[in-house]
Write an enzyme that holds these catalytic residues in place. Structure first.
Site, short mmCIF file in Angstrom:
data_model
loop_
_atom_site.label_atom_id
_atom_site.label_comp_id
_atom_site.label_asym_id
_atom_site.label_seq_id
_atom_site.Cartn_x
_atom_site.Cartn_y
_atom_site.Cartn_z
N GLN A 1 2.06 0.17 -1.07
CA GLN A 1 1.44 -0.32 0.15
C GLN A 1 0.92 0.98 0.77
O GLN A 1 1.65 1.73 1.39
CB GLN A 1 2.48 -1.02 1.03
CG GLN A 1 1.93 -1.76 2.23
CD GLN A 1 1.05 -0.92 3.15
OE1 GLN A 1 -0.18 -0.81 2.98
NE2 GLN A 1 1.66 -0.30 4.13
N TYR B 1 5.14 4.80 6.10
CA TYR B 1 4.52 5.14 4.82
C TYR B 1 4.94 6.55 4.37
O TYR B 1 5.41 6.75 3.25
CB TYR B 1 2.99 5.05 4.93
CG TYR B 1 2.25 5.59 3.74
CD1 TYR B 1 2.09 4.83 2.57
CD2 TYR B 1 1.69 6.88 3.74
CE1 TYR B 1 1.41 5.32 1.47
CE2 TYR B 1 1.01 7.38 2.65
CZ TYR B 1 0.88 6.60 1.51
OH TYR B 1 0.20 7.11 0.42
N LYS C 1 7.30 7.61 1.15
CA LYS C 1 6.80 8.49 0.08
C LYS C 1 7.69 9.73 -0.08
O LYS C 1 7.76 10.30 -1.17
CB LYS C 1 5.36 8.89 0.37
CG LYS C 1 4.34 7.77 0.09
CD LYS C 1 4.11 7.57 -1.40
CE LYS C 1 3.04 6.55 -1.69
NZ LYS C 1 2.67 6.46 -3.10
N ASP D 1 -7.45 4.57 -7.39
CA ASP D 1 -7.09 5.61 -8.36
C ASP D 1 -6.79 5.00 -9.74
O ASP D 1 -7.09 5.62 -10.77
CB ASP D 1 -5.84 6.38 -7.89
CG ASP D 1 -6.14 7.24 -6.68
OD1 ASP D 1 -7.27 7.17 -6.16
OD2 ASP D 1 -5.23 7.98 -6.24
P1 NAP Z 1 -4.85 1.51 -3.35
O1 NAP Z 1 -6.31 1.45 -3.63
O2 NAP Z 1 -4.32 0.91 -2.11
O3 NAP Z 1 -4.09 0.88 -4.61
C1 NAP Z 1 -2.72 0.56 -4.57
C2 NAP Z 1 -2.36 -0.19 -5.82
O4 NAP Z 1 -0.98 -0.57 -5.73
C3 NAP Z 1 -3.15 -1.50 -6.03
O5 NAP Z 1 -3.38 -1.68 -7.39
C4 NAP Z 1 -2.17 -2.55 -5.52
O6 NAP Z 1 -2.39 -3.84 -6.03
C5 NAP Z 1 -0.88 -1.96 -6.05
N1 NAP Z 1 0.32 -2.53 -5.43
C6 NAP Z 1 0.59 -2.70 -4.12
N2 NAP Z 1 1.79 -3.27 -3.95
C7 NAP Z 1 2.30 -3.47 -5.20
C8 NAP Z 1 3.51 -4.04 -5.70
N3 NAP Z 1 4.43 -4.55 -4.89
N4 NAP Z 1 3.70 -4.07 -7.04
C9 NAP Z 1 2.75 -3.58 -7.89
N5 NAP Z 1 1.59 -3.05 -7.47
C10 NAP Z 1 1.37 -3.00 -6.15
O7 NAP Z 1 -4.35 3.05 -3.37
P2 NAP Z 1 -5.09 4.32 -4.00
O8 NAP Z 1 -5.95 4.94 -2.95
O9 NAP Z 1 -5.62 3.99 -5.33
O10 NAP Z 1 -3.83 5.32 -4.14
C11 NAP Z 1 -3.04 5.30 -5.32
C12 NAP Z 1 -1.67 5.88 -5.00
O11 NAP Z 1 -1.81 7.21 -4.51
C13 NAP Z 1 -0.90 5.14 -3.90
O12 NAP Z 1 0.47 5.20 -4.22
C14 NAP Z 1 -1.16 5.94 -2.64
O13 NAP Z 1 -0.11 5.77 -1.73
C15 NAP Z 1 -1.23 7.34 -3.21
N6 NAP Z 1 -2.09 8.28 -2.51
C16 NAP Z 1 -3.38 7.98 -2.23
C17 NAP Z 1 -4.19 8.92 -1.62
C18 NAP Z 1 -5.64 8.61 -1.30
O14 NAP Z 1 -6.20 9.33 -0.46
N7 NAP Z 1 -6.27 7.63 -1.94
C19 NAP Z 1 -3.68 10.18 -1.30
C20 NAP Z 1 -2.35 10.46 -1.62
C21 NAP Z 1 -1.56 9.51 -2.26
P3 NAP Z 1 -3.49 -4.84 -5.39
O15 NAP Z 1 -4.83 -4.38 -5.93
O16 NAP Z 1 -3.07 -6.16 -5.86
O17 NAP Z 1 -3.41 -4.66 -3.89
N1 GDD Z 2 -8.15 3.43 8.63
C1 GDD Z 2 -8.75 3.84 9.77
N2 GDD Z 2 -9.54 2.97 10.45
N3 GDD Z 2 -8.51 5.11 10.18
C2 GDD Z 2 -9.16 5.50 11.31
C3 GDD Z 2 -10.00 4.67 12.04
C4 GDD Z 2 -10.20 3.33 11.59
O1 GDD Z 2 -10.91 2.55 12.18
N4 GDD Z 2 -10.48 5.38 13.08
C5 GDD Z 2 -9.97 6.59 13.02
N5 GDD Z 2 -9.15 6.68 11.94
C6 GDD Z 2 -8.36 7.87 11.55
C7 GDD Z 2 -6.88 7.59 11.33
O2 GDD Z 2 -6.18 7.53 12.56
C8 GDD Z 2 -6.51 8.80 10.47
O3 GDD Z 2 -6.24 9.90 11.29
C9 GDD Z 2 -7.78 9.09 9.67
O4 GDD Z 2 -8.82 8.33 10.31
C10 GDD Z 2 -7.73 8.70 8.21
O5 GDD Z 2 -7.27 7.37 8.12
P1 GDD Z 2 -7.29 6.58 6.71
O6 GDD Z 2 -8.62 6.63 6.11
O7 GDD Z 2 -6.66 5.25 6.96
O8 GDD Z 2 -6.37 7.50 5.77
P2 GDD Z 2 -4.93 8.16 6.03
O9 GDD Z 2 -5.16 9.64 6.11
O10 GDD Z 2 -4.20 7.52 7.11
O11 GDD Z 2 -4.18 7.80 4.68
C11 GDD Z 2 -4.83 7.94 3.40
O12 GDD Z 2 -4.62 9.24 2.91
C12 GDD Z 2 -3.24 9.55 2.62
C13 GDD Z 2 -3.21 11.01 2.12
O13 GDD Z 2 -3.12 11.87 3.21
C14 GDD Z 2 -4.29 6.85 2.48
O14 GDD Z 2 -5.04 6.83 1.31
C15 GDD Z 2 -2.84 7.14 2.12
O15 GDD Z 2 -2.41 6.21 1.12
C16 GDD Z 2 -2.74 8.57 1.58
O16 GDD Z 2 -1.42 8.87 1.23
#
Ligand code: NAP
Ligand code: GDD
Length: 343
Positions: free
Chosen positions: A89, A157, A161, A15
């Site tokens: 994380q 996690y 959050k 993001d």
């Molecule tokens: P991401 O790809 O895992 O990126 C996380 C970022 O946080 C990376 O830049 C990472 O640095 C940095 N970070 C981790 N630990 C840190 C620390 N101790 N100090 C400073 N920076 C640190 O996550 P994303 O998918 O872009 O998501 C962005 C945010 O939205 C996260 O807070 C996530 O929990 C939240 N979120 C994501 C989703 C989704 O579906 N993607 C949905 C809802 C909420 P490094 O690159 O060095 O690892």
């Molecule tokens: N990662 C992963 N790896 N997930 C798997 C796998 C696998 O091999 N097989 C099945 N899954 C299932 C997980 O159990 C979960 O139900 C679903 O796939 C999605 O897993 P992830 O892609 O790891 O995403 P998440 O939903 O657990 O979390 C992501 O979305 C959240 C928003 O709802 C992350 O981006 C979080 O940071 C974010 O907050």
């Protein structure tokens, strides 16, 4: 008019990269916070440096959410108009393995930023965005989840959050800060981390097609997720900070699919002819054309507790932010496959 300044924690993540590009196009000066790592962690933003239009307005600085003094110094130095806290994380399964660290970064890290804003007397000047998540809804039984749905987190996690969500609201109410919680449902892209399921599926299937991987191992195939595209979702973050009043918003597509649905859609697009057999941990997908098993389930990819069902109701964002998702799940999968083939 002077360019606005944005400070992004988590700039090197999925993001962070999309938001940086979005804000640079809006003529912001973007200050991104990267943490020290033993190998380069700036791949997702390296192209910004190479882009002559953006280069001079994009600055990377070291910092870490576990280090309060680094946060305070960064905010003091940059004096931003907007702060986006995307650092976390962010892997749910990993949070069961490093619960204390996840709580420290995701929960206390957010508090450290809010407290730094307050100690610098910037609470009436700076706008703050907190990256909340649909994981906070956890075991909810609601058919759609919106801003009024109760949180029932089921992972370290999700719990961390929830702390970040409530402390952000608390600082907004107690100190009049412009602080918003985005409650974002899953959003993906070609630059999604490789251990998240969508990227893992696309990467695995492309490699199997090309002959460089034999099998893809997955966990729970039956959880349901509401998947959008990160490019759409970063726009919603920005919109939250452009309103008269700060508030919390759910961002999602309103559609939900199982992991198996996602696999089937991606496999079809790649001309795989697959048949599922077996149940539970023995469930597998066979490539009918050559009779080879290409997908199996492994215990290690299941979680101690699962979020079974997520489906977002983003009608508040639609009404107030005029935000709607533009990219469908099929377009998302196409883009991810294309990217994988090109790389
Ligand atoms: P991401 O790809 O895992 O990126 C996380 C970022 O946080 C990376 O830049 C990472 O640095 C940095 N970070 C981790 N630990 C840190 C620390 N101790 N100090 C400073 N920076 C640190 O996550 P994303 O998918 O872009 O998501 C962005 C945010 O939205 C996260 O807070 C996530 O929990 C939240 N979120 C994501 C989703 C989704 O579906 N993607 C949905 C809802 C909420 P490094 O690159 O060095 O690892
Ligand atoms: N990662 C992963 N790896 N997930 C798997 C796998 C696998 O091999 N097989 C099945 N899954 C299932 C997980 O159990 C979960 O139900 C679903 O796939 C999605 O897993 P992830 O892609 O790891 O995403 P998440 O939903 O657990 O979390 C992501 O979305 C959240 C928003 O709802 C992350 O981006 C979080 O940071 C974010 O907050």
């Amino acid at each position: 008019m002077k360019n606005k300044k944005a400070l992004i924690f988590g700039v090197t993540g999925q993001d962070g990269a999309y938001l940086s590009k979005f804000l640079l196009k809006k003529k912001y000066i973007v200050y991104g916070v990267k943490r020290r790592s033993s190998i380069m962690n700036t791949q997702r933003v390296d192209d910004i440096y190479k882009d002559i239009n953006y280069k001079s307005n994009f600055v990377l600085l070291y910092g870490d959410l576990t280090d309060a003094s680094s946060i305070l110094n960064l905010i003091k130095k940059v004096n931003p108009n907007e702060i986006y806290n995307l650092a976390a994380q962010s892997h749910v399964k990993v949070s069961f393995e490093v619960p204390e660290y996840s709580a420290d970064v995701n929960g206390l890290g957010t508090l450290r930023i809010l407290e730094a804003i307050r100690s610098l007397n910037l609470e009436k000047k700076v706008k703050f965005y907190q990256a909340g998540t649909s994981e906070m809804f956890g075991s909810t039984k609601k058919k759609f989840q919106n801003e009024k749905t109760n949180f029932h987190p089921v992972s370290p996690y999700g719990v961390s959050k929830c702390f970040a969500h409530w402390i952000t609201k608390n600082y907004r109410d107690a100190y009049g800060m412009y602080a918003c919680n985005g409650i974002l449902f899953n959003h993906e892209s070609p630059i999604r981390g490789e251990t998240f399921v969508t990227k893992k599926i696309i990467q695995g299937l492309v490699r199997i097609k090309q002959g460089s991987q034999k099998k893809l191992f997955l966990g729970n195939l039956y959880s349901k997720r509401d998947w959008g595209h990160a490019r759409d979702y970063v726009e919603a973050m920005w919109k939250m900070l452009q309103q008269k009043r700060p508030d919390d918003y759910v961002i999602g597509t309103g559609k939900t699919f199982t992991i198996k649905d996602f696999v089937n859609r991606a496999a079809k697009k790649m001309n795989f002819n697959i048949r599922w057999t077996g149940v539970g941990i023995k469930e597998k997908a066979v490539n009918i054309d050559n009779k080879k098993i290409i997908i199996e389930c492994k215990n290690r990819y299941f979680r101690p507790l699962e979020v079974d069902y997520l489906k977002g109701d983003a009608s508040k964002a639609k009404k107030i932010l005029k935000w709607v998702p533009k990219i469908s799940i099929d377009d998302l999968i196409d883009e991810m496959i294309q990217h994988e083939l090109e790389n």
